[in-house]
Design a protein around this motif. Structure first.
Motif, short mmCIF file in Angstrom:
data_model
loop_
_atom_site.label_atom_id
_atom_site.label_comp_id
_atom_site.label_asym_id
_atom_site.label_seq_id
_atom_site.Cartn_x
_atom_site.Cartn_y
_atom_site.Cartn_z
N ASP A 76 0.40 -1.32 -0.04
CA ASP A 76 0.13 -0.02 -0.50
C ASP A 76 1.26 1.21 -0.12
N ASP A 77 1.93 1.42 0.43
CA ASP A 77 3.06 2.57 0.87
C ASP A 77 3.73 2.35 -0.32
N LEU A 78 4.40 1.37 -0.97
CA LEU A 78 4.87 1.66 -2.25
C LEU A 78 3.72 1.89 -2.96
N SER A 79 2.87 1.41 -3.37
CA SER A 79 1.88 1.91 -4.17
C SER A 79 1.34 3.57 -4.10
N LEU A 80 1.16 4.23 -3.02
CA LEU A 80 0.90 5.00 -2.70
C LEU A 80 2.04 5.93 -3.36
N ARG A 81 2.98 5.51 -3.08
CA ARG A 81 4.96 6.79 -3.62
C ARG A 81 4.53 6.61 -5.56
N MET A 82 3.80 5.39 -5.84
CA MET A 82 3.58 5.41 -7.21
C MET A 82 3.38 5.78 -7.65
N SER A 102 2.91 12.82 -0.92
CA SER A 102 1.87 11.26 -0.52
C SER A 102 1.07 11.08 0.04
N ARG A 103 1.88 11.62 1.53
CA ARG A 103 0.76 11.26 3.34
C ARG A 103 0.72 12.73 2.39
N ARG A 104 0.46 13.65 2.84
CA ARG A 104 -0.15 15.06 2.94
C ARG A 104 -1.74 14.26 1.73
N ILE A 105 -1.19 14.49 0.89
CA ILE A 105 -2.34 14.60 -0.15
C ILE A 105 -2.72 12.91 0.37
N GLU A 106 -3.10 12.00 1.19
CA GLU A 106 -3.36 10.92 0.87
C GLU A 106 -4.32 12.09 2.75
N GLY A 107 -3.83 12.50 3.43
CA GLY A 107 -4.17 13.18 4.51
C GLY A 107 -5.24 14.29 4.50
N ILE A 108 -5.68 14.55 3.16
CA ILE A 108 -6.65 15.15 3.04
C ILE A 108 -8.01 14.84 2.62
N SER A 109 -7.89 13.52 2.19
CA SER A 109 -8.97 12.56 2.18
C SER A 109 -9.75 12.39 4.19
N GLN A 110 -10.56 12.64 4.86
CA GLN A 110 -10.54 11.32 5.63
C GLN A 110 -12.13 11.22 5.86
N THR A 111 -12.62 10.94 5.07
CA THR A 111 -13.76 10.57 4.46
C THR A 111 -14.26 8.74 5.81
N THR A 112 -13.09 8.40 6.38
CA THR A 112 -13.67 7.38 7.19
C THR A 112 -13.82 7.96 8.70
N LYS A 113 -13.14 9.20 8.70
CA LYS A 113 -13.38 9.21 10.46
C LYS A 113 -14.47 9.97 10.46
N GLY A 180 -5.89 10.66 -8.70
CA GLY A 180 -5.15 10.24 -9.24
C GLY A 180 -4.20 8.90 -8.30
N MET A 181 -4.19 9.87 -7.24
CA MET A 181 -3.70 8.25 -6.18
C MET A 181 -4.71 7.18 -5.70
N THR A 182 -5.97 7.17 -6.10
CA THR A 182 -6.60 6.89 -5.71
C THR A 182 -7.27 5.53 -6.74
N THR A 183 -7.21 5.71 -8.33
CA THR A 183 -7.35 4.89 -9.01
C THR A 183 -5.77 4.17 -9.31
N PHE A 187 -5.68 0.50 -8.36
CA PHE A 187 -5.04 -0.51 -9.37
C PHE A 187 -3.21 -1.30 -9.03
N ILE A 188 -2.25 -1.16 -8.98
CA ILE A 188 -1.13 -1.07 -8.69
C ILE A 188 -1.45 -2.48 -7.73
N VAL A 189 -2.76 -2.56 -6.55
CA VAL A 189 -2.21 -3.48 -5.81
C VAL A 189 -2.87 -4.16 -6.06
N VAL A 190 -4.15 -3.98 -6.94
CA VAL A 190 -4.84 -5.45 -7.24
C VAL A 190 -4.09 -6.05 -7.96
#
Length: 190
Positions: A76-82, A102-113, A180-183, A187-190
């Protein structure tokens, strides 16, 4: 369309009345097609082959080398950075520290919380805003300043050519970054 609403913690300002200022993801019909056509050149097979493939190969080689050196890694971390490396290239963001960006962009979405409701929704909004501010100050603002001096073949330069404000560029960068990071990441992880 007034029927379109923003999901998540609703932190990105969205202008729906003026299509020239609205994020591409909030446009529909002719306005969406026009804006999409303006940026399509960044996503063509030729652009991927001549520009983005090199970035993808360099970053995948670096990530695999890091994995081999450490003997373990989180996919998950490798795919995020890729994904972040490709987003940075297309959008025009600096790639000096892709892991942190990538962590900053990931942090923008806090939908789970936010989905937990109550105080979690407020906390999620505050956390998301903190990540947006950090993303703007560390990544987007320097990229805007660099593109004001010298345009390049990227989304930020295109937005500046359209006369977009720093806030509008931030919204687009955040949107492209998260989408972009989500899709790509999934895809990379799958």
């Amino acid at each position: 369309s007034d029927a379109m609403v923003q999901g998540g913690v609703e932190m990105a300002p969205t202008e729906k009345k003026d299509p020239t200022k609205a994020s591409i993801f909030f446009l529909n019909g002719e306005e969406h097609r026009h804006r999409r056509a303006a940026i399509a050149r960044f996503f063509t097979p030729k652009a991927i082959a001549t520009r983005h493939m090199k970035v993808m190969q360099e970053n995948s080689d670096a990530l695999v080398a890091e994995f081999r050196k450490n003997g373990q890694a989180l996919l998950d971390d490798l795919s995020l950075r890729m994904a972040a490396s490709v987003i940075a290239e297309v959008v025009g963001l600096p790639n000096h520290n892709l892991k942190a960006m990538s962590r900053r962009i990931e942090g923008i979405s806090q939908t789970t919380k936010a989905a937990r409701g109550g105080l979690w929704k407020l906390l999620a909004t505050v956390l998301a805003q903190a990540h947006v501010l950090a993303f703007f100050l560390i990544d987007v603002r320097p990229a805007i300043a660099a593109r004001r001096t010298k345009r390049q073949e990227d989304v930020i330069s295109r937005l500046l050519d359209e006369g977009r404000s720093n806030l509008e560029v931030l919204v687009e960068c955040s949107t492209f970054g998260m989408a972009g990071m989500t899709t790509t990441r999934e895809f990379i992880v799958v």
